[in-house]
Write a protein that holds these residues in place. Structure first.
Motif, mmCIF file in Angstrom:
data_model
loop_
_atom_site.group_PDB
_atom_site.id
_atom_site.type_symbol
_atom_site.label_atom_id
_atom_site.label_comp_id
_atom_site.label_asym_id
_atom_site.label_seq_id
_atom_site.Cartn_x
_atom_site.Cartn_y
_atom_site.Cartn_z
ATOM 1 N N GLY A 6 0.771 -1.415 -0.504
ATOM 2 C CA GLY A 6 -0.104 0.220 -0.203
ATOM 3 C C GLY A 6 0.816 0.866 -0.210
ATOM 4 O O GLY A 6 1.774 1.446 0.712
ATOM 5 N N LEU A 7 0.256 2.347 -0.278
ATOM 6 C CA LEU A 7 0.932 4.136 -0.697
ATOM 7 C C LEU A 7 0.926 4.483 0.552
ATOM 8 O O LEU A 7 -0.484 5.014 0.835
ATOM 9 C CB LEU A 7 1.005 4.537 -1.187
ATOM 10 N N GLU A 8 1.655 4.058 1.500
ATOM 11 C CA GLU A 8 1.111 6.084 2.390
ATOM 12 C C GLU A 8 0.684 6.718 2.018
ATOM 13 O O GLU A 8 1.349 7.390 0.412
ATOM 14 C CB GLU A 8 2.949 6.403 3.095
ATOM 15 N N THR A 9 -0.268 7.927 2.429
ATOM 16 C CA THR A 9 -0.483 8.920 1.651
ATOM 17 C C THR A 9 -0.499 10.898 2.506
ATOM 18 O O THR A 9 -0.559 11.589 1.994
ATOM 19 C CB THR A 9 -2.070 8.940 2.293
ATOM 20 N N GLY A 10 0.650 9.885 3.317
ATOM 21 C CA GLY A 10 1.347 11.820 4.195
ATOM 22 C C GLY A 10 -0.214 10.722 5.156
ATOM 23 O O GLY A 10 0.531 11.861 6.519
ATOM 24 N N PHE A 11 -0.930 10.777 5.746
ATOM 25 C CA PHE A 11 -2.258 10.849 7.458
ATOM 26 C C PHE A 11 -1.507 9.533 7.264
ATOM 27 O O PHE A 11 -1.734 8.597 7.052
ATOM 28 C CB PHE A 11 -3.051 10.725 6.995
ATOM 29 N N GLU A 12 -1.315 9.393 9.084
ATOM 30 C CA GLU A 12 -1.156 7.972 9.365
ATOM 31 C C GLU A 12 -2.086 7.351 9.299
ATOM 32 O O GLU A 12 -2.847 8.005 9.870
ATOM 33 C CB GLU A 12 -0.927 8.361 11.121
ATOM 34 N N GLY A 13 -2.833 6.283 9.008
ATOM 35 C CA GLY A 13 -4.113 5.359 8.941
ATOM 36 C C GLY A 13 -4.078 4.905 7.756
ATOM 37 O O GLY A 13 -5.399 4.821 7.623
ATOM 38 N N VAL A 14 -4.061 5.908 7.116
ATOM 39 C CA VAL A 14 -4.512 6.017 5.825
ATOM 40 C C VAL A 14 -4.080 5.445 4.628
ATOM 41 O O VAL A 14 -3.123 5.926 4.064
ATOM 42 C CB VAL A 14 -4.981 8.168 5.814
ATOM 43 N N THR A 15 -4.559 4.592 3.443
ATOM 44 C CA THR A 15 -3.333 3.756 3.235
ATOM 45 C C THR A 15 -4.275 3.707 1.816
ATOM 46 O O THR A 15 -5.026 2.919 1.913
ATOM 47 C CB THR A 15 -2.803 2.469 3.938
ATOM 48 N N LEU A 16 -3.620 3.721 0.441
ATOM 49 C CA LEU A 16 -3.989 3.896 -0.673
ATOM 50 C C LEU A 16 -3.368 2.070 -0.797
ATOM 51 O O LEU A 16 -2.605 1.947 -1.368
ATOM 52 C CB LEU A 16 -4.212 4.719 -1.621
ATOM 53 N N PHE A 17 -4.564 0.984 -1.559
ATOM 54 C CA PHE A 17 -4.030 -0.190 -2.269
ATOM 55 C C PHE A 17 -4.376 0.247 -3.593
ATOM 56 O O PHE A 17 -5.376 0.058 -4.053
ATOM 57 C CB PHE A 17 -4.413 -1.112 -1.413
ATOM 58 N N PRO A 18 -3.467 0.449 -4.802
ATOM 59 C CA PRO A 18 -4.492 0.716 -5.817
ATOM 60 C C PRO A 18 -4.504 -0.597 -6.812
ATOM 61 O O PRO A 18 -3.526 -1.355 -6.326
ATOM 62 C CB PRO A 18 -2.983 1.229 -6.527
ATOM 63 N N ALA A 19 -5.132 -0.273 -7.243
ATOM 64 C CA ALA A 19 -5.849 -1.578 -8.616
ATOM 65 C C ALA A 19 -5.573 -3.180 -7.954
ATOM 66 O O ALA A 19 -4.764 -3.836 -7.896
ATOM 67 C CB ALA A 19 -4.982 -1.775 -9.845
ATOM 68 N N VAL A 20 -6.581 -2.978 -6.793
ATOM 69 C CA VAL A 20 -6.575 -4.307 -6.165
ATOM 70 C C VAL A 20 -7.005 -5.671 -6.377
ATOM 71 O O VAL A 20 -6.668 -6.758 -6.895
ATOM 72 C CB VAL A 20 -7.020 -4.739 -4.377
ATOM 73 N N LEU A 172 -8.477 3.042 5.790
ATOM 74 C CA LEU A 172 -8.813 4.985 6.513
ATOM 75 C C LEU A 172 -8.458 4.540 8.518
ATOM 76 O O LEU A 172 -10.326 4.135 8.694
ATOM 77 C CB LEU A 172 -10.020 5.717 6.738
ATOM 78 N N GLY A 173 -8.341 4.532 9.381
ATOM 79 C CA GLY A 173 -7.874 3.914 10.234
ATOM 80 C C GLY A 173 -6.711 4.449 11.779
ATOM 81 O O GLY A 173 -6.522 5.544 10.950
ATOM 82 N N GLY A 174 -7.086 3.712 12.870
ATOM 83 C CA GLY A 174 -6.071 4.607 13.545
ATOM 84 C C GLY A 174 -6.431 6.263 14.302
ATOM 85 O O GLY A 174 -7.837 6.199 14.189
ATOM 86 N N ALA A 175 -6.142 7.062 14.090
ATOM 87 C CA ALA A 175 -5.988 8.318 14.578
ATOM 88 C C ALA A 175 -6.266 8.963 13.299
ATOM 89 O O ALA A 175 -7.003 10.242 13.509
ATOM 90 C CB ALA A 175 -4.141 9.535 14.643
ATOM 91 N N SER A 176 -6.736 8.473 11.861
ATOM 92 C CA SER A 176 -7.485 9.197 10.814
ATOM 93 C C SER A 176 -8.524 9.003 10.683
ATOM 94 O O SER A 176 -9.321 9.535 9.989
ATOM 95 C CB SER A 176 -6.529 9.113 9.597
ATOM 96 N N ARG A 177 -8.939 8.256 11.582
ATOM 97 C CA ARG A 177 -10.492 7.545 11.285
ATOM 98 C C ARG A 177 -11.183 8.866 11.470
ATOM 99 O O ARG A 177 -13.033 9.291 10.826
ATOM 100 C CB ARG A 177 -11.080 6.341 12.669
ATOM 101 N N MET A 178 -11.023 9.952 12.361
ATOM 102 C CA MET A 178 -11.984 10.718 12.170
ATOM 103 C C MET A 178 -12.166 12.463 11.705
ATOM 104 O O MET A 178 -12.520 13.886 11.433
ATOM 105 C CB MET A 178 -12.527 11.695 13.897
ATOM 106 N N ARG A 179 -10.794 11.835 10.565
ATOM 107 C CA ARG A 179 -10.450 12.941 9.678
ATOM 108 C C ARG A 179 -11.609 13.941 8.649
ATOM 109 O O ARG A 179 -12.323 13.033 8.463
ATOM 110 C CB ARG A 179 -8.988 12.724 8.904
ATOM 111 N N PHE A 180 -11.690 14.806 8.292
ATOM 112 C CA PHE A 180 -12.897 15.609 7.718
ATOM 113 C C PHE A 180 -12.178 14.926 6.035
ATOM 114 O O PHE A 180 -11.228 14.947 6.184
ATOM 115 C CB PHE A 180 -13.455 17.088 7.765
ATOM 116 N N HIS A 181 -13.459 14.553 5.045
ATOM 117 C CA HIS A 181 -12.852 14.408 3.776
ATOM 118 C C HIS A 181 -14.408 14.451 3.110
ATOM 119 O O HIS A 181 -15.511 14.732 4.172
ATOM 120 C CB HIS A 181 -12.630 12.207 4.289
ATOM 121 N N GLY A 182 -13.867 14.200 1.115
ATOM 122 C CA GLY A 182 -14.626 14.086 0.805
ATOM 123 C C GLY A 182 -14.776 14.337 -0.555
ATOM 124 O O GLY A 182 -13.375 13.812 -0.449
ATOM 125 N N VAL A 183 -15.762 14.262 -1.103
ATOM 126 C CA VAL A 183 -15.778 13.784 -2.989
ATOM 127 C C VAL A 183 -15.100 15.582 -3.927
ATOM 128 O O VAL A 183 -16.787 15.798 -3.722
ATOM 129 C CB VAL A 183 -15.848 12.272 -3.709
#
Ligand code: MD3
Ligand code: FE
Length: 210
Positions: A6-20, A172-183
């Motif tokens: 997975g790719l680190e996104t710069g936010f701890e607990g947020v990981t992108l797994f491309p083309a799973v 999206l987990g850990g400390a990042s579970r409560m981050r604001f997000h949107g599309v």
């Protein structure tokens, strides 16, 4: 264990797994999802209190559905439009949770978000209606690529953009579970996967404490 790091996104607990999921896995899953959506047709929610219609449509799979009520958001075991239980979460999605979520219990809610036009978006918000806030949220994107935005713990905190493409899994987990997000937006015709175009997002959540 996930098969790729997975790719680190710069936010701890947020990981992108491309083309799973490759094309054939996406097609097999979509066939199962379409059968479920025939049982629980997507609807256009309205905002609590204001009644303003959303730009996306939604439906749910799993033992609990996430709903936008007259006064508040809530989880419910029955579809208010049909009085039936929500369709089961397909095994392929449960397998993604088992592989990537690292949580002791299965997800209870799979919220399906349909971004059908290039006007469809989701404003910055927090996911805060769950009791099991120690569980991550897992998102699978299908169809057109979106520009996803994630920020901090206050709406005005700085944000960063990520592109989510068909077959990508975001955890999206850990400390990042409560981050604001949107599309912010969908990039038209960026994928040929959905015949009508647009984007379909499946968000898996654990709601109750196991
Ligand atoms: C939770 N959906 O349904 S993916 C939602 O693409 C939602 O349809 C978006 O936000 C979509 O609530 C985004 C799910 C997601 C993404 C990032 C998060 C949930 C998150 C970051 C922190 C907490
Ligand atoms: Fe969210």
């Amino acid at each position: 264990m996930p098969m790729s790091a997975g790719l680190e996104t710069g936010f701890e607990g947020v990981t992108l797994f491309p083309a799973v999921l490759d094309g054939s896995a996406q097609r097999a899953l979509l066939a199962e999802l379409e059968a479920a959506f025939a049982q629980a047709p997507p609807y256009r929610p309205t905002m609590p209190r204001t009644g303003k219609p959303w730009s996306i449509r939604q439906t749910n799979l799993g033992s609990l559905g996430w709903l936008s009520g007259k006064d508040a958001y809530y989880y419910a075991p029955l579809n208010p439009l049909t009085q039936a239980p929500w369709p089961a979460i397909p095994p392929a999605l449960l397998a993604l949770w088992a592989e990537f979520a690292g949580y002791e219990a299965p997800p209870e809610c799979c919220l399906a978000n349909f971004y059908e036009t290039d006007k469809a978006r989701m404003g910055l918000h927090q996911d805060r209606d769950e009791e099991a806030l120690d569980a991550p949220v897992l998102s699978l994107s299908l169809g057109d690529t979106c520009v996803f935005r994630i920020g901090g713990f206050a709406r005005s905190d700085p944000t960063k953009s990520l592109r989510l493409a068909s077959g990508d899994v975001l955890v999206l987990g850990g400390a990042s579970r409560m981050r604001f997000h949107g599309v912010d937006r969908i990039i038209p015709a960026s994928s040929q996967f959905l015949p009508q175009g647009g984007r379909l997002n499946l968000t898996l959540r654990r709601v109750t404490k196991p």
